[in-house]
Scaffold this motif. Structure first.
Motif, mmCIF file in Angstrom:
data_model
loop_
_atom_site.group_PDB
_atom_site.id
_atom_site.type_symbol
_atom_site.label_atom_id
_atom_site.label_comp_id
_atom_site.label_asym_id
_atom_site.label_seq_id
_atom_site.Cartn_x
_atom_site.Cartn_y
_atom_site.Cartn_z
ATOM 1 N N GLY A 1 8.872 -17.605 16.278
ATOM 2 C CA GLY A 1 8.125 -16.773 17.213
ATOM 3 C C GLY A 1 7.005 -15.955 16.610
ATOM 4 N N LYS A 2 6.562 -16.295 15.408
ATOM 5 C CA LYS A 2 5.453 -15.588 14.777
ATOM 6 C C LYS A 2 4.157 -16.352 15.017
ATOM 7 N N PRO A 3 3.013 -15.668 14.904
ATOM 8 C CA PRO A 3 1.750 -16.406 14.979
ATOM 9 C C PRO A 3 1.620 -17.353 13.792
ATOM 10 N N ALA A 4 0.801 -18.384 13.943
ATOM 11 C CA ALA A 4 0.664 -19.401 12.898
ATOM 12 C C ALA A 4 0.099 -18.815 11.618
ATOM 13 N N TRP A 5 -0.760 -17.829 11.756
ATOM 14 C CA TRP A 5 -1.364 -17.245 10.563
ATOM 15 C C TRP A 5 -0.540 -16.059 10.063
ATOM 16 N N GLY A 6 -0.412 -15.982 8.745
ATOM 17 C CA GLY A 6 0.263 -14.846 8.136
ATOM 18 C C GLY A 6 -0.728 -13.737 7.833
ATOM 19 N N THR A 7 -0.215 -12.556 7.634
ATOM 20 C CA THR A 7 -1.065 -11.392 7.375
ATOM 21 C C THR A 7 -0.662 -10.733 6.065
ATOM 22 N N VAL A 8 -1.648 -10.457 5.238
ATOM 23 C CA VAL A 8 -1.450 -9.692 4.010
ATOM 24 C C VAL A 8 -2.351 -8.467 4.096
ATOM 25 N N ARG A 9 -1.749 -7.285 3.994
ATOM 26 C CA ARG A 9 -2.506 -6.036 4.074
ATOM 27 C C ARG A 9 -2.501 -5.345 2.717
ATOM 28 N N LEU A 10 -3.670 -4.926 2.296
ATOM 29 C CA LEU A 10 -3.825 -4.204 1.040
ATOM 30 C C LEU A 10 -4.442 -2.850 1.368
ATOM 31 N N SER A 11 -3.744 -1.768 1.029
ATOM 32 C CA SER A 11 -4.223 -0.439 1.408
ATOM 33 C C SER A 11 -4.046 0.525 0.247
ATOM 34 N N ALA A 12 -4.833 1.593 0.276
ATOM 35 C CA ALA A 12 -4.742 2.647 -0.733
ATOM 36 C C ALA A 12 -4.901 3.986 -0.039
#
Length: 671
Positions: free
Chosen positions: A409-420
């Motif tokens: 049930g997830k979208p086909a694309w994955g997400t990677v978040r980089l934050s500071a």
């Protein structure tokens, strides 16, 4: 006094231009119809080509010329910037980087890249479209070549900025037959010549079948600041003499404009110089040396303050206070110079994500926030490798392939978040993915089989996740070109320890993983709290100190160094530093507890006396003390003695481990 090496200047500028090119290409994949991005990439290529030829990088200039010629088809709209074209263009950028960094090494990969570019253009129907375009041209433009008279003079600062007039003339020659003459009437006397100013005016008669726009494109990067006249040359007629006279009058008027405009141009050049002087490139070694000098000044100022405190001389006290104020301001200013936005580091990982997405067949959305967060340049330089390993693991092990994501049930694309984000005197850098998360049971089984963990040990998931940073630790089923050997995360741990940072890992099965790196803002000078344990003095980084309380008289004396303190309803484990350091001197009647924190955890450090706060110049321990985990460095006090700097992260981890073990034992007894 010798000036900077021109080749070194070109190398640094070329690196900046290549980074600009890479970012433009990556943005272009997301916004293929953005003309500004296409122009930005083309300008970077054009500048590298011109500067490379001027500084003797002939292989660079030759390759970039072919690259630029092909990419020009994108700029004029003949070929769309497809993902395949972007991938080949990025490979071409990498090849240019190798040619620049290793000019004496033969790199044979250039021709296959150019062939791949040509194949893409051929597949896009470039040749056919060009033929159709010429077939549809009006008869007037297809009748034959046309003559143009081009008169130009470079901007005042053109030579200083690397503009080569010979290259401009060569580009005009590529458009058609040229007759070139140069005017020297604007050249001043020898004692008035500025070697960075070009005084020549070139007069070119060009016969070409290209349009006026093609001629203007030759000067596209300096057009706004130069003197340029492009006029068509009429065919020979009985009135040719009149036309020639009129053209010469126009040229003379142009020359007069150049002469009359010399003063305004000079003013504009001065304004440009004033604007450019607002920032300048300084070698990193000089900043390091400056910080060392400031550190020595801080130590001398501490010595003076101690002498002034013991003296009754009011003038000496006043001078000591003034010097303390000035040294504190100089310290803050120097540290500010060393601070660099972390966005300069984040931008590098867009290319990494692009390559990983293509190699692994995973659709990845890469998001960044907090790029304006500033961090010491030394820290940023050493963070690149750890972040690469964490991101590669997040993409390779964390993110599922599109089919698996759709099944859950997830979208086909994955997400990677980089934050500071700034957190007190620290910077917290988080890498978050929405993948499958860490398998705690698999990590435990691997740790037990490797002899790192007892089979019946009771530890929290956060402690368990720390085992992924052990050397050689990997839960991958097979070794790939990206991971599986268990060496990458070990690099992360070693680097973070060297930077006096900490790592927090949290994960939820099926929802993803968050890795947070906590780092000090600077590695050079910090504010510290000076404490005494027995006869020894120690410094605690003030950024880690939460509060100071007195040790209750009811505290259990027989605790052998560890116990719990109730602070406003919260149990905080504390360590008796006298027992940790094997101090035999009699203890103080009223001992103090310094509560420090690292990440989400706290621990109290029991000391004999809190002396006060001081500026702490950090000195690294020798390699013979590299395995001493309790201390992160040393500092020189005002009286010339040495005080060790406590490693708060290690002490907090030590106290937290005991707390978790005690809680588990209590839970076992209750059961």
């Amino acid at each position: 006094m010798t000036g900077p090496d021109p080749a070194a200047v070109f190398l640094q500028e070329a690196r900046d231009l290549l980074e600009t090119l890479e970012q433009a290409l990556l943005d272009l994949e997301q916004s293929p119809h953005d003309r500004d991005l296409v122009d930005s990439a083309f300008r970077a290529l054009h500048t590298i080509k011109g500067s490379g030829a001027m500084f003797g990088f002939d292989d660079v200039a030759a390759f970039v010329h072919e690259f630029e010629t092909a990419f020009d088809r994108v700029r004029v709209g003949d070929v769309p910037p497809s993902p395949g074209l972007i991938a080949v263009a990025l490979s071409a950028k990498d090849h240019v980087h190798r040619l620049i960094e290793e000019p004496d090494t033969h790199v044979p990969a250039g021709e296959p890249i150019l062939v791949a570019l040509r194949d893409i253009f051929d597949a896009a129907g470039w040749k056919t479209e060009q033929a159709d375009a010429f077939a549809e041209m009006p008869a007037a433009t297809a009748s034959g070549p046309q003559g143009w008279r081009v008169v130009f003079r470079l901007p005042e600062d053109g030579l200083a900025h690397g503009t080569d007039p010979v290259l401009l003339l060569d580009e005009l020659r590529q458009l058609g037959d040229c007759e070139i003459s140069v005017r020297t009437d604007q050249v001043p006397s020898l004692d008035e010549i500025d070697p960075e100013v070009c005084y020549f005016v070139w007069d070119v008669t060009l016969t070409t079948d290209q349009s006026r726009e093609a001629i203007e494109d030759v000067f596209m990067f300096i057009r706004d600041d130069m003197e340029l006249s492009i006029e068509p040359v009429a065919e020979e007629t009985p009135a040719a003499e009149e036309n020639t006279a009129e053209t010469e009058a126009v040229a003379e008027a142009g020359d007069a404009g150049v002469a009359q405009g010399a003063a305004p141009k000079k003013k504009a050049a001065d304004g440009a110089t004033e604007k450019s002087s607002s920032s300048m490139r300084v070698p990193a070694e000089r900043l390091d040396e400056l910080m060392d000098r400031v550190g020595e000044l801080v130590i001398a100022q501490a010595r003076l303050s101690q002498i002034a405190t013991a003296s009754n001389d009011l003038n000496l006290k006043a001078v000591a206070e003034e010097l303390e104020r000035l040294s504190s301001g100089l310290r803050d200013t120097t540290m500010g110079i060393r601070m660099v936005p972390i966005g300069t580091l984040f931008g590098r990982f867009r290319r990494l994500i692009f390559d990983l997405s293509r190699d692994l067949g995973k659709e990845i959305e890469f998001l960044t926030t907090g790029e304006e967060t500033e961090l010491d340049k030394t820290v940023i330089e050493r963070l690149a490798d750890p972040l690469v390993h964490i991101i590669r693991n997040a993409v390779d092990h964390g993110l599922e392939v599109p089919e698996q994501r759709k099944q859950v049930g997830k979208p086909a694309w994955g997400t990677v978040r980089l934050s500071a984000i700034h957190s007190g005197a620290e910077v917290a850098i988080s890498i978050v993915d929405d993948g499958a998360g860490l398998d705690a049971e698999r990590i435990r089984a691997k740790a037990v089989s490797a002899g790192l963990l007892a089979e019946d040990a009771h530890i929290s998931d956060q402690e368990l996740f720390q085992y992924i940073f052990h050397p050689g630790f990997s839960t991958a089923a097979e070794v790939t070109s990206l991971s599986g050997r268990g060496v990458g995360m070990d690099v992360v741990k070693r680097t973070m320890d060297a930077l006096r940072g900490s790592i927090d890992v949290s994960s939820r099965p099926g929802e993803g993983t968050t890795v947070t790196l906590r780092l000090p803002l600077t590695l050079a000078i910090i504010d510290g709290m000076l404490v005494r344990v027995g006869g020894g003095r120690y410094s605690i980084p003030l950024s880690a100190v939460e509060e100071c309380v007195e040790l209750p008289s009811t505290a259990e004396v027989e605790s052998k160094g560890r116990n719990f303190l109730n602070i406003r309803g919260s149990l905080v484990p504390f360590l008796r530093m006298r027992e940790l350091f094997n101090v035999e001197a009699p203890k103080e009647l009223h001992q103090k507890v310094v509560v420090v924190s690292a990440g989400e955890f706290r621990v109290g450090l029991v000391v004999d006396q809190i002396i006060g706060n001081s500026q702490t110049v950090i000195k690294s321990l020798s390699r013979f003390h590299a395995d001493v985990e309790t201390f992160s460095g040393a500092t020189i006090l005002g009286d010339g003695t040495v005080a060790l700097i406590l490693d708060v992260g290690h002490l907090v981890s030590f106290g937290q481990t005991f707390e978790n073990r005690l809680r588990a034992e209590n839970a076992g007894r209750a059961a």
